[in-house]
Design a protein around this motif. Sequence first.
Motif, mmCIF file in Angstrom:
data_model
loop_
_atom_site.group_PDB
_atom_site.id
_atom_site.type_symbol
_atom_site.label_atom_id
_atom_site.label_comp_id
_atom_site.label_asym_id
_atom_site.label_seq_id
_atom_site.Cartn_x
_atom_site.Cartn_y
_atom_site.Cartn_z
ATOM 1 N N VAL A 398 17.030 -60.655 51.415
ATOM 2 C CA VAL A 398 17.293 -59.284 51.742
ATOM 3 C C VAL A 398 17.023 -58.324 50.499
ATOM 4 O O VAL A 398 17.127 -58.806 49.474
ATOM 5 N N ARG A 399 16.411 -57.210 50.929
ATOM 6 C CA ARG A 399 16.161 -56.254 49.966
ATOM 7 C C ARG A 399 17.360 -55.739 49.210
ATOM 8 O O ARG A 399 18.191 -55.227 49.787
ATOM 9 N N ASN A 400 17.553 -55.954 47.845
ATOM 10 C CA ASN A 400 18.691 -55.289 47.011
ATOM 11 C C ASN A 400 20.028 -55.342 47.533
ATOM 12 O O ASN A 400 20.487 -54.242 48.096
ATOM 13 N N PRO A 401 20.553 -56.645 48.064
ATOM 14 C CA PRO A 401 21.951 -56.807 48.624
ATOM 15 C C PRO A 401 22.913 -56.540 47.187
ATOM 16 O O PRO A 401 22.707 -57.070 46.238
ATOM 17 N N VAL A 402 24.139 -55.461 47.666
ATOM 18 C CA VAL A 402 24.754 -55.304 46.781
ATOM 19 C C VAL A 402 26.356 -55.266 47.548
ATOM 20 O O VAL A 402 26.422 -54.742 48.639
#
Length: 516
Positions: A398-402
Amino acid sequence: MPGAVSRDRRHFLTASAAVLGASASAQLWLPGTARAAETPLPEGVFSLGVASGDPLPDGVVLWTRLAPDPLNGGGMPDRTVPVDWEISEDARFRKALRRGTAPARPEYGHSVHVDVRGLRPDRVYWYRFRAGGRLSPTGRTRTAPPASRAGGSLRLALASCQNWQNGHFTPYADMLGQDPDVVLFVGDYIYESAPSATAVRRHEGTGEPYTLVQYRNRYAQYRGDPHLAAMHAHAPWVVTFDDHEVDNDFAGEIPQDPGKQTHDAFVARLTAAYQAYYEHMPVRASAVPDGPHIRMYRRLDFGRLARLNVLDTRQFRSDQATGQQGAQDPSLTMLGAEQRDWLLRGLRHSPARWNVVASQIMMAETDLRIGEGKLWYYDAWDGYQAERNALMTEFATVRNPVVLSGDRHLTMISDLKADFADPESDVVGAEFVGTSISSGGDQDQTAFHAEWDPRIPDNPHWKFIDARRGYHLFDIRRDGIDAQVRVTETVLRPDAPSGSAARLRVEAGKPGVRLV
């Protein structure tokens, strides 16, 4: 979203959260004498203030609840009351953009939820209500950016865990001054505990809430905190609940103490608690409860900059494990199959630069045992490790999970690991566990560090821990997220100062978080 408002405008907005809005020239807002057919309502009918929530590019939810006697069921007549609403592009309502009338029904505690559409994206608006000749405080809100916008910025405040009895909601005074675009509240808006004679501020009532009226009274008391009311009137909120809005550590339809609450009794309690929650939150009609069920997991996009996936980690979970073997049982679920599939679809097909997950409880591992072996906190994701580990595998793609979490009454900021059993495994994301607004009160910092610092070597993914009261503030841009841990000096005084305890950074394209 655009930068902060000016100091003069912020001062005006702060004041407007506590005073009546200016009258407009339209007949809709003339004094009650100009509308002779209108049945007068008592003073203080808007005692619970106003709020907005769940912003979209073209709309937002506006909320209020009529309650002239808020701690005694509300004090409204047993009839539907028409409530006029107005939203404007200026604080003096010289450019009224939308107007209408909404019913405040007794079966929903005379709450009002107006889902306003037809607004412009990324705009600040002002709103107010009128009923029975009375005018509400003025609220301020804003819409989300247009879906196509890839740049810009978003200032988001993360809050959770506000226990009336443990202290004042002082951190909201600082939050107001920081002027966030949106407030994310991830659970424990009220506490269901009985009144305590030694509390900083005593809970209303004589015991825990079980009935709808009792839950309404508890929410009304919390809404009476002036800092909370001002923050609700200043920016839109995105909310979800944890356990204390119902019963400590409940799971699905299983109470904390099943030996003391029968299944039928707890289902009745859930029904009352969920309805009271809906009545007091700025959420859409999709959240109208169906008996002991309420739909809270949902997704909000802020252009192509950030996607916010709001979870419900209480309603669909298996009962908590009681040991290590149970915590690793692959049949246990935190989210339930339907919500889990919904989350994965939203992550896999997200157009956003940042994929934010709002989880009520901590996702990163907490190993409580010093030295060899593991000891976990089973009410958190550590108690549902198979599902957590599968989610970590997804995060790697996933792109940039936070992840933004609450519950712990501590600040715990961590790297998220592909395999927490292997300290050398890949970092796949970052998690910010926000401290509490007031829950836990003013903790002894020396005692906290004496207890928790020895555990740091067993939890090398932790980047920062702290036990002061406050909230987290995030400035989200395409290149990264700049985060602040904002803490207050004390919650024993409503006017105590606050400041930044730490600054952290998450770089786009580089999983993990670092201290600045």
